[in-house]
Design a protein around this motif. Structure first.
Motif, short mmCIF file in Angstrom:
data_model
loop_
_atom_site.label_atom_id
_atom_site.label_comp_id
_atom_site.label_asym_id
_atom_site.label_seq_id
_atom_site.Cartn_x
_atom_site.Cartn_y
_atom_site.Cartn_z
N ASP A 15 -24.53 31.86 -30.35
CA ASP A 15 -25.98 31.82 -30.51
C ASP A 15 -26.37 31.54 -31.95
O ASP A 15 -27.31 30.79 -32.22
CB ASP A 15 -26.61 33.15 -30.06
CG ASP A 15 -26.56 33.33 -28.54
OD1 ASP A 15 -26.33 32.33 -27.84
OD2 ASP A 15 -26.74 34.47 -28.08
N ILE A 16 -25.63 32.17 -32.87
CA ILE A 16 -25.91 31.95 -34.29
C ILE A 16 -25.61 30.50 -34.69
O ILE A 16 -26.39 29.87 -35.40
CB ILE A 16 -25.08 32.93 -35.15
CG1 ILE A 16 -25.58 34.36 -34.95
CG2 ILE A 16 -25.15 32.55 -36.63
CD1 ILE A 16 -24.74 35.41 -35.64
N LEU A 57 -30.01 24.17 -34.67
CA LEU A 57 -31.43 23.94 -34.44
C LEU A 57 -32.18 23.86 -35.77
O LEU A 57 -33.08 23.02 -35.94
CB LEU A 57 -32.01 25.06 -33.57
CG LEU A 57 -33.50 24.99 -33.27
CD1 LEU A 57 -33.82 23.71 -32.51
CD2 LEU A 57 -33.94 26.21 -32.47
N GLN A 58 -31.82 24.73 -36.71
CA GLN A 58 -32.47 24.68 -38.03
C GLN A 58 -32.30 23.30 -38.66
O GLN A 58 -33.25 22.76 -39.25
CB GLN A 58 -31.86 25.74 -38.96
CG GLN A 58 -32.41 27.14 -38.76
CD GLN A 58 -31.89 28.10 -39.81
OE1 GLN A 58 -30.70 28.08 -40.15
NE2 GLN A 58 -32.76 28.95 -40.34
N THR A 105 -28.34 28.40 -33.37
CA THR A 105 -29.54 28.56 -34.20
C THR A 105 -29.43 27.74 -35.47
O THR A 105 -30.39 27.09 -35.91
CB THR A 105 -29.75 30.05 -34.55
OG1 THR A 105 -29.87 30.81 -33.35
CG2 THR A 105 -31.00 30.24 -35.40
N GLY A 106 -28.24 27.75 -36.07
CA GLY A 106 -28.01 26.96 -37.27
C GLY A 106 -28.17 25.47 -37.02
O GLY A 106 -28.76 24.74 -37.84
N LEU A 160 -29.83 36.26 -38.68
CA LEU A 160 -30.89 35.92 -37.75
C LEU A 160 -32.25 36.41 -38.22
O LEU A 160 -33.26 35.75 -37.99
CB LEU A 160 -30.57 36.50 -36.37
CG LEU A 160 -29.36 35.88 -35.65
CD1 LEU A 160 -29.13 36.57 -34.32
CD2 LEU A 160 -29.60 34.38 -35.43
N TYR A 216 -23.49 29.77 -41.12
CA TYR A 216 -24.11 29.17 -39.94
C TYR A 216 -25.62 29.03 -40.07
O TYR A 216 -26.15 27.93 -40.04
CB TYR A 216 -23.77 29.95 -38.65
CG TYR A 216 -22.30 30.02 -38.36
CD1 TYR A 216 -21.54 28.87 -38.17
CD2 TYR A 216 -21.66 31.26 -38.26
CE1 TYR A 216 -20.18 28.94 -37.89
CE2 TYR A 216 -20.30 31.34 -37.99
CZ TYR A 216 -19.57 30.18 -37.81
OH TYR A 216 -18.22 30.26 -37.55
N VAL A 217 -26.36 30.15 -40.12
CA VAL A 217 -27.81 30.06 -40.25
C VAL A 217 -28.19 30.34 -41.70
O VAL A 217 -27.47 31.01 -42.43
CB VAL A 217 -28.53 31.05 -39.31
CG1 VAL A 217 -28.27 30.71 -37.87
CG2 VAL A 217 -28.14 32.48 -39.60
N ALA A 256 -33.52 34.02 -40.60
CA ALA A 256 -33.84 32.77 -39.91
C ALA A 256 -35.19 32.87 -39.20
O ALA A 256 -35.98 31.91 -39.19
CB ALA A 256 -32.75 32.43 -38.91
N LEU A 257 -35.48 34.04 -38.61
CA LEU A 257 -36.77 34.22 -37.93
C LEU A 257 -37.92 34.23 -38.93
O LEU A 257 -38.97 33.62 -38.70
CB LEU A 257 -36.74 35.52 -37.13
CG LEU A 257 -35.83 35.53 -35.89
CD1 LEU A 257 -35.74 36.93 -35.30
CD2 LEU A 257 -36.36 34.55 -34.84
N SER A 310 -38.66 30.83 -40.01
CA SER A 310 -39.47 30.06 -39.06
C SER A 310 -40.95 30.35 -39.22
O SER A 310 -41.80 29.45 -39.12
CB SER A 310 -39.03 30.38 -37.63
OG SER A 310 -37.68 30.03 -37.43
#
Length: 490
Positions: A264-265, A271-272, A268-269, A325, A296-297, A328-329, A332
């Motif tokens: 998932d991480i 996607l970033q 997410t990375g 995470l 990663y992120v 990362a949130l 966003s």
């Protein structure tokens, strides 16, 4: 039970009988056992030398007292009341007792108490025979403790014989596999086989076990209910004194959830990265970037917008304090706020003020963000910027000189009522700007990079290479170079 009072009385050694047989019996007892004799009330009337050596009391210190003098406090009162109830009935009592020596040290004795009965069948004295079992008892206690630890470990443990037959498992292993001990004992670990690994995988496992004595890796197994799970497994070959393998020991941890979180991480990375703007290369400007998350992120982000009609590039660079995470949130949220607020006409101080106020609701206690927002006007040849924690950047003039441009500014998300400042500098065609987050800037505090004013793309590639060297922090850079207006730089 002993009922001949005359013969037993002789064992109290009151010198009523000088028979050699009786003295030989005393010698044998003293040589082989720890002996004590008490009256019917438990008052000590005799102890031998072994009793004195083990307890560290002299016979004078013991005779006339009860065994409470060596009571360690380990046993509950019911332990001794039950013992007295038995021997008072004329029953022989056997058990293990923990005692305390004169210096406070503890010792264990295996004890047999024999009641000596009178003609009325009532005990008139008691004789006890003891053996020092301290070493054996301490070993038992250690083994019991080890077994409790073994059964309560978070890691699953399995023990097999040399053929792989399961001999023992702990609770965690049963939890991980879904099988009970009864279902596993006597089986082979093959019952967990997932069929996701080929024969060469298992060949390498056994090869390492036999040649190196151990193997560690990740393996997919099948739970009793049919679902697959990933576990980290360490196998060890246990050998005897002849170097023959007698057991295999396996220690496993279910890492399925960790693997899912890792994926998932990573997603997410990825996607970033899809949200990052592409490079710009036109007749007015050249813009490139480096994006290197520490893991990663990233807590870093940037964006920019080019207005070809106006000849204006607006953008920002931000760095959330933290990783993972959560960062990362929060990243966003700020990205949305910048997207809603930043345009080519709004004052940069106003942009940061609005974002700072709106972001207060999205930062956890102790977290904040650093940012730098900028506007490059190629027609007016100006570079305007406002800082919020990212308070400096590098400017490379056409002579190849690096200038560290600085501008103070508070972090975002800490205080609502703060003051930001905007600054504008005049630029020359061919000058370049390198906006860097802490992952890069901290490196350059000691030694500035060797940038060249003539090779912008090579400068960015150098930063990109630095970003792949396992930095401890997220590292992001935006590089901007202005061409002479209306001309393509070769």
């Amino acid at each position: 039970m002993y009922e001949n009072r005359n013969n037993l009385s002789d064992l109290t050694f009151n010198n009523r009988e000088s028979s050699k047989v009786l003295w030989d019996m005393k010698y044998a007892l003293d040589a082989s056992a720890i002996v004590a004799i008490t009256d019917r009330k438990g008052i000590i009337t005799y102890v031998n030398e072994k009793f004195c050596i083990l307890s560290q009391y002299t016979s004078d210190e013991l005779i006339g007292r009860t065994h409470a003098v060596v009571n360690s406090g380990y046993h509950p009162r019911t332990f001794f009341s039950d013992m007295w109830r038995s021997i008072s009935k004329g029953e022989i009592w056997e058990g293990d007792i923990q005692n305390k020596a004169k210096d406070g040290s503890l010792y264990w004795v295996s004890t047999v108490i024999v009641p000596l009965l009178g003609e009325d069948k009532i005990p008139y004295q008691y004789i006890s025979f003891r053996r020092d079992i301290t070493e054996k008892k301490n070993l038992e206690i250690t083994l019991q403790l080890a077994y409790k630890v073994y059964q309560n470990m978070d890691q699953g443990i399995i023990i097999t014989d040399p053929t792989g037959t399961i001999l023992n498992v702990n609770k965690a292993y049963c939890t991980i596999t879904g099988y009970s001990p009864k279902e596993l004992l006597g089986q082979n670990p093959k019952i967990l086989k997932s069929d996701l690994h080929d024969q060469s995988f298992y060949y390498e496992v056994w090869k390492n076990l036999k040649e190196k004595g151990r193997w560690t890796g990740e393996i997919w197994n099948r739970h009793k209910n049919g679902h697959l799970y990933l576990q980290k497994l360490s196998l060890t070959a246990i050998r005897d004194e002849r170097d023959h393998i007698i057991h295999y020991l396996g220690v496993s941890t279910d890492i399925s959830e960790k693997e899912k979180l890792r994926k998932d991480i990573i997603a997410t990375g990825k996607l970033q990265r899809t949200l990052l703007p592409p490079p710009i290369d036109n007749q007015w400007i050249l813009v490139d970037s480096v994006y290197a998350p520490a893991n990663y992120v990233s807590g870093d982000f940037y964006d920019y917008y080019w207005d070809e009609e106006q000849g204006v590039l607006s953008g920002y660079l931000m760095d959330i304090m933290g990783h993972g995470l959560t960062a990362a949130l929060q990243n966003s949220v700020l990205r949305v706020l910048f997207r809603q607020t930043l345009n080519h006409t709004k004052n940069l101080v106003e942009v940061l003020s609005v974002i700072n106020k709106d972001s207060m609701n999205y930062f956890l206690e102790g977290t904040f963000a650093a940012a730098l927002t900028f506007r490059l006007d190629v027609k007016r040849r100006t570079f305007t910027f406002a800082c919020a924690g990212l308070n400096k950047f590098l400017r490379l003039n056409t002579k190849g000189e690096i200038i560290v441009e600085k501008q103070g500014g508070p972090y975002l998300g800490i205080l609502e009522d703060v003051i930001f400042e905007e600054r504008t500098i005049v630029i020359n065609p061919g000058e370049a700007f390198y906006l860097l987050t802490d992952g890069f800037m901290d490196l350059f505090e000691i030694d500035l990079p060797s940038f060249s004013s003539e090779v912008f793309k090579e400068n960015m590639e150098m930063l990109r290479n630095i970003g792949t060297q396992g930095l401890n922090d997220d590292a992001t850079a935006i590089g901007i170079m202005s061409y002479p207006y209306g001309e393509m730089m070769t």
